[in-house]
Design a protein around this motif. Sequence first.
Motif, PDB file in Angstrom:
ATOM      1  N   ARG A 613       0.861  -1.186   0.000  1.00 16.72           N
ATOM      2  CA  ARG A 613       0.000   0.000   0.000  1.00 16.72           C
ATOM      3  C   ARG A 613       0.894   1.231   0.000  1.00 16.72           C
ATOM      4  O   ARG A 613       1.704   1.427   0.914  1.00 16.72           O
ATOM      5  CB  ARG A 613      -0.911  -0.013   1.225  1.00 16.72           C
ATOM      6  N   GLN A 614       0.770   2.016  -1.056  1.00 29.31           N
ATOM      7  CA  GLN A 614       1.593   3.213  -1.232  1.00 29.31           C
ATOM      8  C   GLN A 614       3.084   2.879  -1.180  1.00 29.31           C
ATOM      9  O   GLN A 614       3.882   3.582  -0.563  1.00 29.31           O
ATOM     10  CB  GLN A 614       1.241   4.260  -0.171  1.00 29.31           C
ATOM     11  N   GLY A 615       3.434   1.719  -1.784  1.00 28.81           N
ATOM     12  CA  GLY A 615       4.827   1.327  -1.892  1.00 28.81           C
ATOM     13  C   GLY A 615       5.391   0.640  -0.673  1.00 28.81           C
ATOM     14  O   GLY A 615       6.580   0.286  -0.659  1.00 28.81           O
ATOM     15  N   GLU A 616       4.595   0.454   0.389  1.00 27.70           N
ATOM     16  CA  GLU A 616       5.078  -0.187   1.612  1.00 27.70           C
ATOM     17  C   GLU A 616       4.371  -1.520   1.808  1.00 27.70           C
ATOM     18  O   GLU A 616       3.172  -1.654   1.543  1.00 27.70           O
ATOM     19  CB  GLU A 616       4.813   0.718   2.826  1.00 27.70           C
ATOM     20  N   ASP A 617       5.134  -2.517   2.306  1.00 27.88           N
ATOM     21  CA  ASP A 617       4.551  -3.819   2.619  1.00 27.88           C
ATOM     22  C   ASP A 617       3.735  -3.725   3.902  1.00 27.88           C
ATOM     23  O   ASP A 617       4.220  -3.213   4.932  1.00 27.88           O
ATOM     24  CB  ASP A 617       5.647  -4.874   2.796  1.00 27.88           C
ATOM     25  N   LEU A 618       2.500  -4.226   3.842  1.00 29.99           N
ATOM     26  CA  LEU A 618       1.651  -4.255   5.032  1.00 29.99           C
ATOM     27  C   LEU A 618       1.896  -5.521   5.837  1.00 29.99           C
ATOM     28  O   LEU A 618       2.198  -6.580   5.287  1.00 29.99           O
ATOM     29  CB  LEU A 618       0.177  -4.205   4.635  1.00 29.99           C
ATOM     30  N   THR A 619       1.726  -5.420   7.133  1.00 27.89           N
ATOM     31  CA  THR A 619       1.689  -6.607   7.987  1.00 27.89           C
ATOM     32  C   THR A 619       0.245  -7.093   7.978  1.00 27.89           C
ATOM     33  O   THR A 619      -0.666  -6.392   8.462  1.00 27.89           O
ATOM     34  CB  THR A 619       2.139  -6.272   9.413  1.00 27.89           C
ATOM     35  N   THR A 620       0.015  -8.246   7.406  1.00 26.39           N
ATOM     36  CA  THR A 620      -1.359  -8.702   7.155  1.00 26.39           C
ATOM     37  C   THR A 620      -1.739  -9.854   8.071  1.00 26.39           C
ATOM     38  O   THR A 620      -0.883 -10.612   8.553  1.00 26.39           O
ATOM     39  CB  THR A 620      -1.522  -9.141   5.699  1.00 26.39           C
ATOM     40  N   ASP A 621      -3.039  -9.962   8.307  1.00 28.10           N
ATOM     41  CA  ASP A 621      -3.629 -11.145   8.944  1.00 28.10           C
ATOM     42  C   ASP A 621      -4.998 -11.350   8.315  1.00 28.10           C
ATOM     43  O   ASP A 621      -5.363 -10.678   7.341  1.00 28.10           O
ATOM     44  CB  ASP A 621      -3.707 -10.987  10.468  1.00 28.10           C
ATOM     45  N   ALA A 622      -5.785 -12.257   8.861  1.00 21.49           N
ATOM     46  CA  ALA A 622      -7.068 -12.595   8.250  1.00 21.49           C
ATOM     47  C   ALA A 622      -8.037 -11.424   8.224  1.00 21.49           C
ATOM     48  O   ALA A 622      -8.917 -11.341   7.365  1.00 21.49           O
ATOM     49  CB  ALA A 622      -7.699 -13.772   8.993  1.00 21.49           C
ATOM     50  N   SER A 623      -7.871 -10.479   9.155  1.00 23.92           N
ATOM     51  CA  SER A 623      -8.829  -9.365   9.237  1.00 23.92           C
ATOM     52  C   SER A 623      -8.412  -8.152   8.412  1.00 23.92           C
ATOM     53  O   SER A 623      -9.150  -7.162   8.372  1.00 23.92           O
ATOM     54  CB  SER A 623      -8.993  -8.942  10.706  1.00 23.92           C
ATOM     55  N   THR A 624      -7.251  -8.195   7.769  1.00 27.04           N
ATOM     56  CA  THR A 624      -6.781  -7.056   6.987  1.00 27.04           C
ATOM     57  C   THR A 624      -7.729  -6.783   5.820  1.00 27.04           C
ATOM     58  O   THR A 624      -8.034  -7.681   5.023  1.00 27.04           O
ATOM     59  CB  THR A 624      -5.368  -7.315   6.453  1.00 27.04           C
ATOM     60  N   CYS A 625      -8.188  -5.553   5.703  1.00 26.67           N
ATOM     61  CA  CYS A 625      -9.065  -5.164   4.596  1.00 26.67           C
ATOM     62  C   CYS A 625      -8.238  -4.539   3.479  1.00 26.67           C
ATOM     63  O   CYS A 625      -7.272  -3.812   3.738  1.00 26.67           O
ATOM     64  CB  CYS A 625     -10.118  -4.156   5.073  1.00 26.67           C
ATOM     65  N   LEU A 626      -8.616  -4.855   2.260  1.00 28.15           N
ATOM     66  CA  LEU A 626      -7.928  -4.321   1.095  1.00 28.15           C
ATOM     67  C   LEU A 626      -8.563  -3.004   0.674  1.00 28.15           C
ATOM     68  O   LEU A 626      -9.783  -2.815   0.792  1.00 28.15           O
ATOM     69  CB  LEU A 626      -7.980  -5.321  -0.059  1.00 28.15           C
ATOM     70  N   HIS A 627      -7.705  -2.097   0.155  1.00 29.44           N
ATOM     71  CA  HIS A 627      -8.172  -0.784  -0.281  1.00 29.44           C
ATOM     72  C   HIS A 627      -7.838  -0.575  -1.753  1.00 29.44           C
ATOM     73  O   HIS A 627      -6.972  -1.269  -2.316  1.00 29.44           O
ATOM     74  CB  HIS A 627      -7.507   0.326   0.553  1.00 29.44           C
ATOM     75  N   ALA A 628      -8.514   0.406  -2.354  1.00 27.59           N
ATOM     76  CA  ALA A 628      -8.193   0.783  -3.732  1.00 27.59           C
ATOM     77  C   ALA A 628      -6.748   1.277  -3.800  1.00 27.59           C
ATOM     78  O   ALA A 628      -6.291   2.019  -2.932  1.00 27.59           O
ATOM     79  CB  ALA A 628      -9.147   1.866  -4.217  1.00 27.59           C
ATOM     80  N   GLY A 629      -6.035   0.843  -4.814  1.00 27.25           N
ATOM     81  CA  GLY A 629      -4.632   1.197  -4.972  1.00 27.25           C
ATOM     82  C   GLY A 629      -3.679   0.167  -4.404  1.00 27.25           C
ATOM     83  O   GLY A 629      -2.460   0.268  -4.630  1.00 27.25           O
ATOM     84  N   ASP A 630      -4.193  -0.822  -3.643  1.00 25.97           N
ATOM     85  CA  ASP A 630      -3.326  -1.870  -3.103  1.00 25.97           C
ATOM     86  C   ASP A 630      -2.817  -2.756  -4.236  1.00 25.97           C
ATOM     87  O   ASP A 630      -3.515  -2.977  -5.243  1.00 25.97           O
ATOM     88  CB  ASP A 630      -4.080  -2.740  -2.092  1.00 25.97           C
ATOM     89  N   ALA A 631      -1.610  -3.275  -4.055  1.00 23.55           N
ATOM     90  CA  ALA A 631      -1.045  -4.273  -4.976  1.00 23.55           C
ATOM     91  C   ALA A 631      -0.947  -5.587  -4.220  1.00 23.55           C
ATOM     92  O   ALA A 631      -0.231  -5.679  -3.211  1.00 23.55           O
ATOM     93  CB  ALA A 631       0.327  -3.843  -5.485  1.00 23.55           C
ATOM     94  N   VAL A 632      -1.685  -6.599  -4.661  1.00 22.30           N
ATOM     95  CA  VAL A 632      -1.720  -7.911  -4.007  1.00 22.30           C
ATOM     96  C   VAL A 632      -0.786  -8.842  -4.769  1.00 22.30           C
ATOM     97  O   VAL A 632      -1.019  -9.134  -5.947  1.00 22.30           O
ATOM     98  CB  VAL A 632      -3.153  -8.477  -3.986  1.00 22.30           C
ATOM     99  N   LEU A 633       0.272  -9.279  -4.102  1.00 22.01           N
ATOM    100  CA  LEU A 633       1.271 -10.135  -4.738  1.00 22.01           C
ATOM    101  C   LEU A 633       0.954 -11.590  -4.434  1.00 22.01           C
ATOM    102  O   LEU A 633       0.940 -12.005  -3.266  1.00 22.01           O
ATOM    103  CB  LEU A 633       2.677  -9.783  -4.244  1.00 22.01           C
ATOM    104  N   LEU A 634       0.689 -12.366  -5.499  1.00 25.41           N
ATOM    105  CA  LEU A 634       0.287 -13.770  -5.369  1.00 25.41           C
ATOM    106  C   LEU A 634       1.338 -14.679  -5.989  1.00 25.41           C
ATOM    107  O   LEU A 634       2.031 -14.297  -6.933  1.00 25.41           O
ATOM    108  CB  LEU A 634      -1.052 -14.003  -6.075  1.00 25.41           C
TER     109      LEU A 634
END
Length: 652
Positions: A613-634
């Motif tokens: 998000r905005q070029g920074e890696d988020l610390t994610t868990d099951a409750s993390t909500c995605l926002h517009a502009g996020d990049a999801v790396l699969l």
Amino acid sequence: MFANLLIILASSLVVIAVFRRLQLPPVLGYLCVGLFVGPTALDWINESEELPDLAEMGVVFLLFSLGLEFSLSKMLAMRGVVFGLGILQVICTSGLLAGLLALQGMPTPAAFLLGAGLALSSTAIVSKELTSLGEIFSSHGQNAIGVLLFQDVIAVLLLTLVPVFAGDGGQAWYWALPLTLAKTVLLFFGLLLASRWVLPRLFHEVAASRSAELFVLLALVIVLLAAWLTHLLGLSPALGAFLAGMLLGESHYRHQIEADIRPFRDILLGLFFVSIGMLIDLHLFVSHGLAIAGLTLLLLLLKGSVVAVLVKLRGSDSETAWRSGLALAQGGEFCFALMAQMQQSHLLPAEIGSLLLAATFCSMVMTPLLLRAAPSIAARLHRKPNQEVQLDEISAHSAGLDAHVVICGYGRVGQSIGRFLRREQQRYIALDDDPVRIREAAAAENCVHYGDSRRGELLAAVGLERARLVVIAVDKTDIALIVLKAARLINSDVPILVRTRDDSVLAELKAAGASAVVPELLESSLILASHALVMLGVPEDHVQSRVNEVRQSRYRLLQGFYHGAQTNLIDSQGQPRVLMHAVNLGADAYACGRPLEELALEQMGVQLQSVQRQGEDLTTDASTCLHAGDAVLLSGSMAAIEACEARLLGGR
């Protein structure tokens, strides 16, 4: 022509897919396709003059690929096999088969020709199967290839002798033989000069242009030109293609050439096997089933036994002898052309010819299965000299060992592990099935023994039940899996470390009982990354902790990669590669405002590597909500990534 190709390719698509599921060789599938779509079964294929020529190109490309694997130096080292074992095999087998045919009332000239034709084996099937099994450079593999090369020269000579024996004119055999050999020598030296002076310059210019199309075109032109020149000389086109490939085998472009022509080779070779299957009369299996079965068994036993005896007399061990015999026991595709020409010249009655064609076809169908079952068949057909003594010697040597290390596979990796163990004064015992390597290693180390690590009795002989650690360092993952299962049957508690090339079967190895799996490619990437961090000034203890995290997570961080234009999406085991892909969420994306738990991406076969998000890696868990502009790396297979992208963007 187009309708025929459509029917063949569509039928092959279905049949080969089924055979893959059943873990049967694709060659059998192609032969069965030809048998059932041919004129004596479903009769879906019309007569076509182009189809046999197109199918023959498959053998040409196969022999060219095989030639790339055998450099000139390797072929010179095999001259004893080609002209020694090859000549003996053709003479002995032809004599026995011709004698049996003559006893059945066949005229001597026809018996001689047919016996010689039946003595030849299938270059296409044996070469393809040995290559796919990784046995092309084994002792029995080189015996088979050497004999097949000599048979290709003899095949041309036999075709020239048919009109001679039929009384239709032509050259006498004593002129045809030296003329054929002279043409072969002339072709060889002509291609040798071209490979030394012309082709390197051509490949250098094409490589400098960085055009993939030009490189493919040049490779195709070389294959077809070599085959055409050989055909003009009255020789087998496949022989010329092999010589051209052999002379290019030492060039820097060998691997790229082989990769470029592989798709053409596999498809055209499939057409060749289909065309072989179409020549067989299916009704004969109903009316003369027992006779065909008897002739097939006789052909396999006689040819296999002759080859095994000859190889044994040349000083090879019994297993190599029998596996060489099994590889060359079948009839060859050349027999079909020879019998057809003999029938046209009235040298062979149609009924006998049909039965022999069917028996030859059956022997070819059985060959892929025989080659896969060869290790167990060879073990049943013979007892290795002093085999029990060998086991007793290994058992005696390991009797004093306790809490030692067992190394299965003593190639470069196994030897490197052994050197570290010796430096730390850790006792170990190693097994390897390469006799040359064992002979070299045994001169300096007394803890290295010859043997197949897949044999449970051999693992027991090295004291695996008392071992402290087992290291499986064999090169092939399928063999490593068999060794792993055999080791677990003997000792269910010992830690087992398995080396693999990549992470494609990591889960399967862990499920079979591997304590740790080290993928070479991922581990080398990890080491390079750690060195880079240290050189950038990151503290070594911090780097080491990061490295340990990646290893404990089973290399999750390193799984998958961004594919490029030249990436093959299928790995060497035929499985989809693990790739990486970033999905950018727009304002109207379905995933916006939804938690990861609701999206359940990992249930679709992918792993969530990160969310930026905005070029920074988020610390994610099951409750993390995605926002517009996020990049999801699969990371995952291409199909799974496409399905996840559809869910993230459209909710499907």
